[in-house]
Scaffold this motif. Sequence first.
Motif, PDB file in Angstrom:
ATOM      1  N   ASN A  19      -6.532   6.947   2.638  1.00  0.00           N
ATOM      2  CA  ASN A  19      -7.430   7.821   3.390  1.00  0.00           C
ATOM      3  C   ASN A  19      -6.606   8.606   4.412  1.00  0.00           C
ATOM      4  O   ASN A  19      -5.388   8.447   4.500  1.00  0.00           O
ATOM      5  N   ALA A  20      -7.265   9.449   5.196  1.00  0.00           N
ATOM      6  CA  ALA A  20      -6.558  10.298   6.162  1.00  0.00           C
ATOM      7  C   ALA A  20      -5.769   9.479   7.177  1.00  0.00           C
ATOM      8  O   ALA A  20      -4.646   9.844   7.540  1.00  0.00           O
ATOM      9  N   SER A  21      -6.333   8.365   7.622  1.00  0.00           N
ATOM     10  CA  SER A  21      -5.649   7.510   8.579  1.00  0.00           C
ATOM     11  C   SER A  21      -4.377   6.914   7.963  1.00  0.00           C
ATOM     12  O   SER A  21      -3.331   6.848   8.606  1.00  0.00           O
ATOM     13  N   ARG A  22      -4.473   6.491   6.702  1.00  0.00           N
ATOM     14  CA  ARG A  22      -3.316   5.904   6.011  1.00  0.00           C
ATOM     15  C   ARG A  22      -2.233   6.955   5.808  1.00  0.00           C
ATOM     16  O   ARG A  22      -1.048   6.659   5.913  1.00  0.00           O
ATOM     17  N   VAL A  23      -2.619   8.195   5.520  1.00  0.00           N
ATOM     18  CA  VAL A  23      -1.646   9.283   5.366  1.00  0.00           C
ATOM     19  C   VAL A  23      -0.865   9.465   6.664  1.00  0.00           C
ATOM     20  O   VAL A  23       0.363   9.589   6.650  1.00  0.00           O
ATOM     21  N   LYS A  43       3.173   8.972   7.249  1.00  0.00           N
ATOM     22  CA  LYS A  43       4.015  10.007   7.857  1.00  0.00           C
ATOM     23  C   LYS A  43       4.830   9.435   9.016  1.00  0.00           C
ATOM     24  O   LYS A  43       6.032   9.676   9.125  1.00  0.00           O
ATOM     25  N   GLN A  44       4.166   8.682   9.885  1.00  0.00           N
ATOM     26  CA  GLN A  44       4.857   8.133  11.051  1.00  0.00           C
ATOM     27  C   GLN A  44       5.918   7.115  10.641  1.00  0.00           C
ATOM     28  O   GLN A  44       7.029   7.117  11.179  1.00  0.00           O
ATOM     29  N   VAL A  53       3.007  14.493   3.201  1.00  0.00           N
ATOM     30  CA  VAL A  53       2.360  13.538   2.300  1.00  0.00           C
ATOM     31  C   VAL A  53       1.219  14.275   1.621  1.00  0.00           C
ATOM     32  O   VAL A  53       0.353  14.839   2.289  1.00  0.00           O
ATOM     33  N   GLN A  54       1.234  14.275   0.279  1.00  0.00           N
ATOM     34  CA  GLN A  54       0.188  14.922  -0.494  1.00  0.00           C
ATOM     35  C   GLN A  54      -0.506  13.891  -1.359  1.00  0.00           C
ATOM     36  O   GLN A  54       0.157  13.015  -1.931  1.00  0.00           O
ATOM     37  N   LYS A  55      -1.826  13.999  -1.450  1.00  0.00           N
ATOM     38  CA  LYS A  55      -2.625  13.126  -2.309  1.00  0.00           C
ATOM     39  C   LYS A  55      -3.152  13.945  -3.478  1.00  0.00           C
ATOM     40  O   LYS A  55      -3.610  15.059  -3.286  1.00  0.00           O
TER      41      LYS A  55
END
Length: 151
Positions: A90-94, A98-99, A121-123
């Motif tokens: 999900n957006a939080s995991r992306v 990244k971090q 990061v691309q999904k």
Amino acid sequence: PSRKGEPVSDISLDWPVNGDVGLAGDFQVDASGDLLTCDGDVETRQRIIRRFLTNPRGISPADGQILPPDYIFDVQYGVGLRRTIGSAINASRVETIKQLCRDGMMQEEGVASSPAPEVLVQKANGAIAVAGTFFGAQSKRALATPRVTLS
């Protein structure tokens, strides 16, 4: 062997990374049969990919069990991207990915601290693709990692 004060080259090992052409994915030899070596920006790029794909010791979110590290001599080494395979992204995991990748890149001495590295990061279709850009600490050149695709 190198002379005192000279940098030591590393054995060259490009990882086979989906979507990028020309990466052998294994050790290579030169015309004389010696293992190819690398240094500088090429070595830094290879070290970043190795760090991205190496799993540190962790804890399973499913059952709390300890997950073993891939590299037993430094159990905290690695970003652990391979552990994202099969998990919901999900957006939080992306943002977490990244971090983790930015932090991992900053641990490589060949990466300049300024400007800070960036991670894309691309999904798509249940897979994620991760790529990093950074400046070489010695060369001061803008560089990029190959794209790592995990599904």
